[in-house]
Design an enzyme around this catalytic site. Structure first.
Site, PDB file in Angstrom:
ATOM      1  N   CYS A  83     -44.994 -26.106  -5.324  1.00  0.00           N
ATOM      2  CA  CYS A  83     -45.713 -25.978  -6.592  1.00  0.00           C
ATOM      3  C   CYS A  83     -45.206 -27.026  -7.561  1.00  0.00           C
ATOM      4  CB  CYS A  83     -45.562 -24.579  -7.184  1.00  0.00           C
ATOM      5  SG  CYS A  83     -43.865 -24.155  -7.626  1.00  0.00           S
ATOM      6  N   CYS A 132     -41.549 -27.348  -8.480  1.00  0.00           N
ATOM      7  CA  CYS A 132     -40.713 -28.061  -7.509  1.00  0.00           C
ATOM      8  C   CYS A 132     -40.648 -29.545  -7.847  1.00  0.00           C
ATOM      9  CB  CYS A 132     -41.272 -27.888  -6.098  1.00  0.00           C
ATOM     10  SG  CYS A 132     -41.394 -26.185  -5.537  1.00  0.00           S
ATOM     11  N   ASP A 167     -63.406 -63.592 -18.528  1.00  0.00           N
ATOM     12  CA  ASP A 167     -63.307 -65.037 -18.332  1.00  0.00           C
ATOM     13  C   ASP A 167     -64.659 -65.501 -17.798  1.00  0.00           C
ATOM     14  OD1 ASP A 167     -62.197 -67.650 -17.633  1.00  0.00           O
ATOM     15  OD2 ASP A 167     -62.275 -66.901 -15.576  1.00  0.00           O
ATOM     16  N   ASP A 174     -59.619 -64.459 -13.210  1.00  0.00           N
ATOM     17  CA  ASP A 174     -59.275 -64.824 -11.840  1.00  0.00           C
ATOM     18  C   ASP A 174     -58.285 -65.962 -11.738  1.00  0.00           C
ATOM     19  OD1 ASP A 174     -61.035 -66.793 -12.779  1.00  0.00           O
ATOM     20  OD2 ASP A 174     -61.660 -67.291 -10.745  1.00  0.00           O
ATOM     21  N   ASP A 218     -55.368 -67.069 -16.617  1.00  0.00           N
ATOM     22  CA  ASP A 218     -55.808 -65.742 -17.055  1.00  0.00           C
ATOM     23  C   ASP A 218     -54.692 -64.710 -16.951  1.00  0.00           C
ATOM     24  OD1 ASP A 218     -58.449 -66.543 -17.566  1.00  0.00           O
ATOM     25  OD2 ASP A 218     -59.001 -66.297 -15.468  1.00  0.00           O
TER      26      ASP A 218
END
Length: 813
Positions: A35, A38, A459, A673, A677
Site C-alpha cells: 500500500c 509502504c 522554433d 530541434d 535550441d
C-alpha cells in the site's frame, strides 16, 4: 558523444542512460510493498542512509530510484540492508536488455504464488462460509446441522479450517503486519492481521472458553476472518495480473526485436542468435523480415515500416547510407546493413528504458498522496479503537460482539491500497500508450506539467519546416557573374554545417561548379560566415550582417524583401566589401504543421514562433500556419530571454513545474530541434524535442516526439490531459471507498436503525476499490488522440525529404 539515428526519425545519445554508479544514482527492485504507506516507509529508510540525497519509490512498478551525494560512498549493499531493516526486500537493478524479462518473470511468479494461495484459501473458506451463513439462507439447514452435528462440533470445525486459512495462505499478513506493528509503522498487512486476528481470537474464546464471555455475547465470526483473507488474496491476485498488463507497452517494445540475424560470413549468410551479433558485422534483411539491430544501409533500396516506433503508418524509403532501426519492418527490397549498435545500446532498448523511467516517475500529486497515506493507517487504527470502545460503552446489548464486528470492518474497509495505486498505475499505462503514439516522456513530471501548458513556442527551421532548405532564386548586382559568385559562396559555405549552407553548396554542385580552398574562415554565430576565396574576401549572411559591416544592399534589398514576404530566406553575398548577390533559400513547411497549430488553437493554446530568420520571412510562415505571435531575428543566445519573456507574460515566476509545486499559472512549452535550441528547451516549463533533432536538444528536453513531427505536440498534450484526468478519477474513487465507507463500517447508521457494513463486505469493498483503480487506469490503453481534440495522423512528408542524417553542428533558428 555517440549518436545513432532511429530510422531517419529519432536521434538519441548512445550512452544517454548510463548504468548507475556510485555518486550518481541506483535503481532498486522492492519486494513486499502492499500500500501507499509502504512507499513512504521505504523512502524514509533509503533517505536515512548517509550520503543519499533523495529516494523515490513507485508502488506500481515496485522500483526505487536513489540519488547519491556527488562525493558519496553509498553502496548497493547499504541500501538493500536499509530496506530489509524496514521490513521489505530489495535488489539492485542492472540496466541491460534482460532486466525487463527478469521483472516480467518475477511478476508472473508472484501472480502464480498468489493464485496458489488464493485457491487453497478458497478451498478452506467455502465450508466455513457455508456452515455459518448457509443457515441464514436456508433456515432448515441450520436446524438440521445443530441437531445432528451440534453447535460445539460445528464451531470446532470452523476453528480448524479458519486456523489453516490464517496460518497458511494468510500467514504473510501476520508475519509482515506484525513486524510492521513492532516497528511502530503499521501498514495494510497490519490492518488485515489485526482485523482477521481479532475476529479469530474472539471466536476461539467463544469456542474453547465460552465462560469468559457473557452468555448473550457467545458468537463466532470465523467466516469473517477466513473470508477477509480470501477476498484480499483475490484482490491481490487480480491486481498482480492487471499490473502485468500495464507493462504491455514495454513488453511489446521488447518483443519487436527478432531473436536471430542473418550475418554475412564471406560470401555465405549464417543465421546466428541476436546476442552473437557485434558492431561492424554485416547482416542481410529480406523483404517481410524485421531489421534485427541498428545499422547503416550498405546496399539495396527498400521501404521500412517504422510505425511500431514512431506511430506513423507510411513506410519510409531507405537507400545506401541511410540508418535503419532494429525492430522495424522491411517491406520490399533486400537490404545489406552494417551493424552499428546491438543489445542494450540499440535505439529500441534505450526507448524501452526511457519509457520505464517515465513509468517509474513520481508526479508532484503523488507526493501529497504518499504523505496522506503514511499517516492514514495509524489514523484508521485509532478510529477502529474508538469505534470498539464507543460500541462497548454505548451500544445495545450484547455490546461486545457488535463492538468487535464494527472495529474489524473499519480496519478492513480503510486499507489504502487503492490510494497508493491511483497515480502510478495511470502513469504506467499513460506513458506506455504515449510511446505507442510516438511520444516519449523522458521526465515523468512533464506528464503533469504539460496538462497546464497554455502557450507553446516553436522554433521554425527543422521544427515547423523540414529543415532541408533548397536555393530557389539568385539575383546579381551589376558587374558580377552568377557562376563566379555561386562557386565562391559555395566554397565558403562548404566549411559550415548550417542547413542553409548545405542548400547553397547543393545548388553549386547541381550547376556543375567546383569549390575552391577557403582561407581565414569564420562562422559568425546566428549571422553568417566569412572567408577568403580566390583572392576575394566574401561575407555571406542576412541583412543585419550586411548593416553591421556597412555594406549597402542597393537594389538587391527590394528583391530580398519580395522573397521574404513569400516566406523565403534571403541570403546576401558581399565580395570585397560590395554587395554582389542575394540568394533565396526556401525550407518547405511540414505537411502537418498547419494542422498541429490549428489543433492547439482549438484546444485554447496560444502559439508563438521564435526564430532567427528575417522578420518578413517569419511573418509569412506564421501567416500560412496561423501562429498567434512571432519573435523574429532572435540570436541563439536570445531564445532563452524570449522564452523567459513569454513566461513573464503568462504571469508568475518560472520554475514552478520543475520544482514539483502545483502550477499556479499557465505554463509554457518550447518545441525545438537544434543545438541552439537546447538552452530554451531547458528554460521552458516543458521542453519538447523534435526527434529528428540533435542529441543536445533531445537531452535538454523532457518530451521527445519520435516521428520528428509537430503533430506530436497536441498528441502529447492530449495524452497528458487524459492521464491526469484518469488520476483524478482514481484518487476520487479511492478516497470515496476508503473514507465514505468508514462511517458505515463503524456502524454510525446502525445506531439510528440504519444499515451497517459487515467485515465480509468490508473486505469485498476494499478489494474492489483496488480493482476499480487498476481497471480505470487500463482504459488509457485504448486512448485515441484523434478523439480528444488532438491532431489526426497526417501523411508523412516525401520519403526523400527525410533520408539523410543531419549535421552535428548548430542548426538554423
Amino acid at each position: 558523444m555517440g549518436r545513432i539515428r532511429l530510422g531517419s526519425i529519432l536521434y538519441l545519445e548512445a550512452d544517454m542512460k548510463p548504468s548507475p554508479e556510485p555518486g550518481a544514482g541506483l535503481d532498486l527492485s522492492i519486494e513486499g510493498m502492499t500500500c501507499a504507506s509502504c512507499v513512504k516507509r521505504v523512502e524514509n529508510a533509503l533517505s536515512a542512509v548517509p550520503g543519499v540525497r533523495a529516494a523515490s519509490v513507485n508502488l506500481a512498478t515496485e522500483r526505487a530510484h536513489v540519488a547519491f551525494q556527488p562525493a558519496g560512498d553509498v553502496t548497493a549493499d547499504a541500501l538493500v540492508a536499509a530496506v530489509a531493516k524496514a521490513g521489505y526486500g530489495a535488489r539492485a537493478l542492472v540496466r541491460d536488455e534482460d532486466e525487463t524479462a527478469r521483472q516480467a518473470q518475477a511478476r508472473e511468479a508472484e501472480a502464480r504464488r498468489l493464485g496458489r494461495r488464493f485457491a487453497l484459501a478458497l478451498l478452506l473458506t467455502l465450508p466455513v462460509f457455508f456452515l455459518e451463513m448457509g443457515g441464514h439462507i436456508f433456515p432448515g439447514l441450520h436446524h438440521s446441522l445443530n441437531m445432528y452435528v451440534g453447535t460445539a462440533r460445528l464451531w470446532l470445525l470452523q476453528w480448524g479450517l479458519t486456523t489453516l486459512v490464517l496460518a497458511g495462505p494468510g500467514r504473510d499478513f501476520f508475519l509482515k503486519g506484525g513486524a510492521a506493528l513492532a516497528r511502530g509503522g503499521p501498514d495494510m498487512n497490519s490492518l488485515v492481521a489485526v482485523g482477521a486476528g481479532s475476529a479469530w481470537l474472539y471466536s476461539a474464546v467463544a469456542t474453547f472458553a465460552p465462560q469468559w464471555l457473557p452468555e448473550d455475547a457467545r458468537h463466532v465470526y470465523f467466516e469473517a476472518a477466513a473470508v477477509i483473507v480470501t477476498l484480499i488474496l483475490l484482490g491481490r491476485l487480480l491486481e498482480a495480473r492487471a499490473k502485468g498488463r500495464t507493462g504491455a507497452a514495454i513488453a511489446r517494445l521488447a518483443s519487436l526485436q527478432p531473436r536471430q540475424a542473418r550475418v554475412l560470413r564471406g560470401q555465405d549468410t549464417v543465421d546466428v542468435p541476436i546476442e552473437s551479433v557485434r558492431a561492424g558485422d554485416v547482416v542481410r534483411i529480406r523483404p517481410g523480415e524485421k531489421i534485427p539491430v541498428d545499422g547503416k544501409v550498405l546496399d539495396g533500396t527498400s521501404f521500412i515500416d517504422e510505425s511500431m516506433i514512431t506511430g506513423e503508418p507510411i513506410p519510409v524509403e531507405k537507400r545506401a547510407g541511410d540508418a535503419v532501426t532494429g525492430g522495424t519492418l522491411n517491406t520490399q527490397g533486400t537490404l545489406t546493413v552494417q551493424v552499428t549498435h546491438t543489445g542494450a545500446d540499440t535505439a529500441l532498448a534505450r526507448i524501452a528504458r526511457m519509457v520505464q523511467d517515465a513509468q517509474g516517475a513520481k508526479l508532484p500529486i503523488q507526493s501529497l498522496v504518499d504523505r496522506i497515506t503514511y499517516r492514514f493507517v495509524p489514523a484508521i487504527m485509532a478510529v477502529a479503537a474508538v469505534t470498539f470502545f464507543a460500541w462497548l460503552a454505548f451500544g445495545p446489548q450484547p455490546a461486545l460482539p457488535q463492538a468487535l464486528v464494527h472495529a474489524v470492518a473499519v480496519l478492513i474497509v480503510a486499507c489504502p491500497c487503492a490510494m497508493g495505486l491511483a497515480t502510478p498505475m495511470s502513469i504506467m499505462v499513460g506513458t506506455g500508450r504515449a510511446a505507442e503514439m510516438g511520444v516519449l516522456f523522458r521526465q515523468g513530471d512533464a506528464l503533469q506539467s504539460l496538462r497546464d501548458v497554455k502557450t507553446v513556442a516553436f522554433d521554425k527551421t527543422g521544427t515547423l519546416t523540414l529543415g532541408k532548405p533548397a536555393m530557389t532564386d539568385m539575383a546579381m548586382a551589376p558587374g558580377f557573374r552568377r557562376e563566379d559568385v555561386l562557386a565562391w559562396t559555395a566554397s565558403v559555405q562548404a566549411a559550415s554545417e548550417h542547413p542553409i549552407a548545405s542548400a547553397i553548396v547543393a545548388a553549386a554542385r547541381t550547376a556543375g561548379l567546383a569549390t575552391s580552398p577557403v582561407g581565414d574562415f569564420l562562422a559568425i554565430a546566428g549571422a553568417g560566415v566569412r572567408g577568403d576565396v580566390g583572392g576575394h574576401r566574401l561575407l555571406v549572411g542576412g541583412e543585419r550582417l550586411m548593416r553591421e559591416h556597412g555594406i549597402d544592399a542597393g537594389t538587391l534589398a527590394g528583391m530580398a524583401d519580395d522573397w521574404a514576404r513569400a516566406g523565403k530566406t534571403a541570403i546576401y553575398v558581399a565580395v570585397d566589401g560590395t554587395a554582389a548577390a542575394v540568394m533565396a533559400v526556401e525550407d518547405p513547411i511540414r505537411e502537418t504543421s498547419a494542422a498541429a497549430i490549428a489543433a492547439l488553437r482549438e484546444a485554447g493554446v496560444r502559439t508563438v514562433m521564435i526564430t532567427g530568420d528575417n522578420r518578413h520571412t517569419a511573418r509569412a510562415v506564421a501567416t500560412v500556419l496561423g501562429i498567434d505571435d512571432v519573435r523574429a531575428e532572435v540570436l541563439p543566445e536570445g531564445k532563452v530571454e524570449a522564452v523567459r519573456a513569454l513566461r513573464e507574460q503568462a504571469g508568475g515566476h518560472g520554475g514552478a513545474a520543475k520544482s514539483g509545486a502545483k502550477a499556479e499559472r499557465p505554463l509554457l512549452a518550447f518545441v525545438g530541434d537544434g543545438i541552439n535550441d537546447a538552452p530554451a528547451l531547458a528554460a521552458a516549463d516543458v521542453g519538447i524535442a523534435i526527434g529528428t533533432g540533435t542529441d543536445v536538444a533531445i537531452d535538454a528536453a523532457s518530451v521527445v516526439l519520435m516521428a520528428g513531427d509537430p503533430a506530436g505536440v497536441p498528441r502529447a498534450m492530449a495524452i497528458s490531459r487524459a492521464t491526469l484526468a484518469n488520476i483524478r478519477q482514481n484518487l476520487f474513487w479511492a478516497f470515496i471507498y476508503n473514507v465514505a465507507l468508514i462511517p458505515l463500517a463503524a456502524g454510525l447508521l446502525a445506531l439510528f436503525h440504519g444499515p451497517s457494513l459487515s467485515p465480509v463486505f468490508a473486505a469485498a469493498a476494499m478489494a474492489l476499490s483496488s480493482l476499480f483503480v487498476v481497471g480505470n487506469a487500463l482504459r488509457l490503453r485504448a486512448f485515441d488522440a484523434r478523439g480528444q481534440g488532438a491532431l489526426p495522423r497526417a501523411g508523412r512528408a516525401r520519403a526523400g525529404d527525410r533520408g539523410a542524417e543531419l549535421p552535428s553542428g548548430a542548426k538554423t533558428s
